[in-house]
Design a protein around this motif. Structure first.
Motif, PDB file in Angstrom:
ATOM      1  N   ASP A  69      39.082  41.506 115.681  1.00 49.78           N
ATOM      2  CA  ASP A  69      39.005  41.306 117.150  1.00 49.78           C
ATOM      3  C   ASP A  69      37.690  41.924 117.351  1.00 49.78           C
ATOM      4  OD1 ASP A  69      39.347  40.054 119.673  1.00 49.78           O
ATOM      5  OD2 ASP A  69      39.056  41.793 120.813  1.00 49.78           O
ATOM      6  N   ALA A  70      36.817  42.861 116.539  1.00 47.92           N
ATOM      7  CA  ALA A  70      36.136  44.018 117.399  1.00 47.92           C
ATOM      8  C   ALA A  70      34.570  43.221 116.421  1.00 47.92           C
ATOM      9  CB  ALA A  70      36.159  45.220 117.459  1.00 47.92           C
ATOM     10  N   LEU A  71      34.772  42.940 115.367  1.00 44.01           N
ATOM     11  CA  LEU A  71      33.909  42.166 114.541  1.00 44.01           C
ATOM     12  C   LEU A  71      33.160  41.485 114.505  1.00 44.01           C
ATOM     13  CD1 LEU A  71      33.607  45.165 113.170  1.00 44.01           C
ATOM     14  CD2 LEU A  71      33.550  44.024 111.460  1.00 44.01           C
ATOM     15  N   ASP A  72      33.767  40.572 115.319  1.00 42.36           N
ATOM     16  CA  ASP A  72      33.430  38.795 115.771  1.00 42.36           C
ATOM     17  C   ASP A  72      32.710  38.585 115.437  1.00 42.36           C
ATOM     18  OD1 ASP A  72      34.534  36.246 115.862  1.00 42.36           O
ATOM     19  OD2 ASP A  72      35.735  35.748 117.019  1.00 42.36           O
ATOM     20  N   GLY A  73      32.122  37.355 115.353  1.00 42.47           N
ATOM     21  CA  GLY A  73      30.284  37.537 116.205  1.00 42.47           C
ATOM     22  C   GLY A  73      29.689  38.824 115.813  1.00 42.47           C
ATOM     23  N   MET A  74      29.458  39.325 115.482  1.00 41.82           N
ATOM     24  CA  MET A  74      28.433  39.934 114.732  1.00 41.82           C
ATOM     25  C   MET A  74      27.760  40.146 114.193  1.00 41.82           C
ATOM     26  SD  MET A  74      28.976  42.895 117.656  1.00 41.82           S
ATOM     27  CE  MET A  74      29.536  41.125 118.768  1.00 41.82           C
ATOM     28  N   ASP A  75      26.657  40.668 114.111  1.00 43.75           N
ATOM     29  CA  ASP A  75      25.640  40.343 113.027  1.00 43.75           C
ATOM     30  C   ASP A  75      25.680  41.488 111.800  1.00 43.75           C
ATOM     31  OD1 ASP A  75      24.564  37.555 113.661  1.00 43.75           O
ATOM     32  OD2 ASP A  75      23.421  38.935 115.425  1.00 43.75           O
TER      33      ASP A  75
ATOM     34  N   ILE B 267      36.807  47.543 107.485  1.00 47.00           N
ATOM     35  CA  ILE B 267      35.660  47.531 108.303  1.00 47.00           C
ATOM     36  C   ILE B 267      35.042  46.011 107.289  1.00 47.00           C
ATOM     37  CG2 ILE B 267      33.121  47.996 108.695  1.00 47.00           C
ATOM     38  CD1 ILE B 267      34.614  48.555 111.169  1.00 47.00           C
ATOM     39  N   VAL B 268      35.201  46.528 105.750  1.00 48.07           N
ATOM     40  CA  VAL B 268      35.264  45.721 104.999  1.00 48.07           C
ATOM     41  C   VAL B 268      35.415  44.388 104.913  1.00 48.07           C
ATOM     42  CG1 VAL B 268      33.235  47.431 103.568  1.00 48.07           C
ATOM     43  CG2 VAL B 268      35.919  46.685 103.463  1.00 48.07           C
ATOM     44  N   GLN B 269      36.897  44.192 104.894  1.00 54.51           N
ATOM     45  CA  GLN B 269      37.013  43.024 104.791  1.00 54.51           C
ATOM     46  C   GLN B 269      37.391  41.770 105.970  1.00 54.51           C
ATOM     47  OE1 GLN B 269      40.347  43.209 102.856  1.00 54.51           O
ATOM     48  NE2 GLN B 269      40.086  40.611 103.220  1.00 54.51           N
TER      49      GLN B 269
END
Length: 329
Positions: A73-79, A111-113
């Motif tokens: 959820d946190a990483l969604d949309g991050m560059d 994180i990497v997944q």
């Protein structure tokens, strides 16, 4: 790289290095999500000390790096991801090793997944010089053998291997940065430099330390952060490990004398057995080979004396934030 508008997430943003990195990225114009450790007090660590204008620019996300759904959820949309979240206190890893496995290894896997699934453009994974163990040769380059001399360092070796495997198996655009001993404002008193400064500033008559003979390579936190950003901007760093250090070693005893001189103090140093690592776990010598980092054009801005002076002044103003009379594990 133009950071303006880049969507960047920093895990461990509430911590020592993470909070300085957040400030630097905001200054570059990045859109920053600060991933902080959830707690019922709704505290954001060092981000709570930012002024209101700076905090208003942040997207603060409270979560838990150990929860895969939370991380997705946190990483969604991050560059870009700067992954710093970790348990780092070596003494605590002796008594709570399972928590280090869950946070450092499983957290990195989460994180990497997620980054693989979202096709994140860049991932900067933070390692540590502790993975090298006691130097077999100096200066230590990135090809030096890895040695797990504490549960902490063993889990960081595991985390690095997970990160590297995702580059090799899935071409994930990951860079592993390996800071040596970073110091500066906001650092916990579990670390050696704040330990020395806080005892002196609190008026101790005797400085209590563990072993004084080991050597370390110290880098001021603002230099560590600028090096991390420089490596994130370097396409050549993808798929590789890069040391961040000063290419200079100093013993803990000599460092203590230097700090006492800068603080105009002349105190007795007393060996405190509880502050010493088990003999086979002590890392005797760390000295970074920074050739690879220098090839990016990065250069340190702070000498050891300049960094120590800035750290001393900050701790003097914030001594109330420390429990100088208690050994911080």
């Amino acid at each position: 790289m133009d950071w303006k508008g880049k969507k960047v997430i920093v895990t461990g943003a509430c911590g020592f290095i993470g909070s300085h990195l957040v400030e630097a990225l905001l200054a570059l114009g990045a859109s920053v999500r600060a991933f902080t450790y959830y707690n019922s007090f709704n505290t954001w660590g060092w981000i709570d000390t930012f002024d209101e204008e700076l905090k208003s620019k942040l997207d603060v996300y409270c979560g838990d790096i150990r929860d895969a759904y939370n991380v997705r959820d946190a990483l969604d949309g991050m560059d870009i991801v700067f992954h710093l979240a970790a348990l780092i206190a070596i003494p605590y890893s002796y008594i709570a090793p399972a928590s280090y496995v869950k946070t450092n290894i499983e957290g990195t896997l989460n994180i990497v997944q997620a980054a693989k699934d979202f096709k994140t453009k860049r991932i900067i994974h933070t390692s540590t010089s502790e993975v090298y163990g006691t130097a077999r040769y100096v200066p230590i380059d990135e090809g030096h053998p890895l040695q797990g001399q504490s549960p902490y360092s063993a889990t960081k070796i595991g985390a690095d291997a997970i990160a590297e495997s995702f580059y090799k198996a899935f071409s994930l655009p990951i860079t592993i940065v390996r800071p040596f001993n970073t110091y500066g404002p906001r650092q916990s008193a579990r670390a050696i430099i704040p330990t020395i400064i806080t005892q002196i500033e609190a008026g101790a008559k005797i400085i209590k330390l563990g072993s004084q003979h080991p050597t370390r390579d110290f880098t001021f936190v603002k230099d560590t952060v600028s090096a991390m950003i420089s490596l994130a901007e370097s396409e050549e760093s993808i798929g590789s490990v890069t040391n961040i250090g000063s290419n200079f070693e100093i013993s803990i005893g000599t460092l203590t004398s230097k700090i006492m001189e800068l603080m105009d103090a002349n105190l007795t140093i007393e060996f405190d057995e509880k502050r010493a690592r088990p003999s086979n776990s002590e890392v005797e010598r760390l000295w970074a080979d920074t050739t690879r980092l220098a090839s990016t054009g990065w250069r340190a801005s702070y000498s050891l004396d300049a960094g120590l002076n800035e750290t001393i002044q900050w701790i003097r103003k914030n001594i109330d934030k420390y429990k100088a009379d208690i050994y911080n594990v």
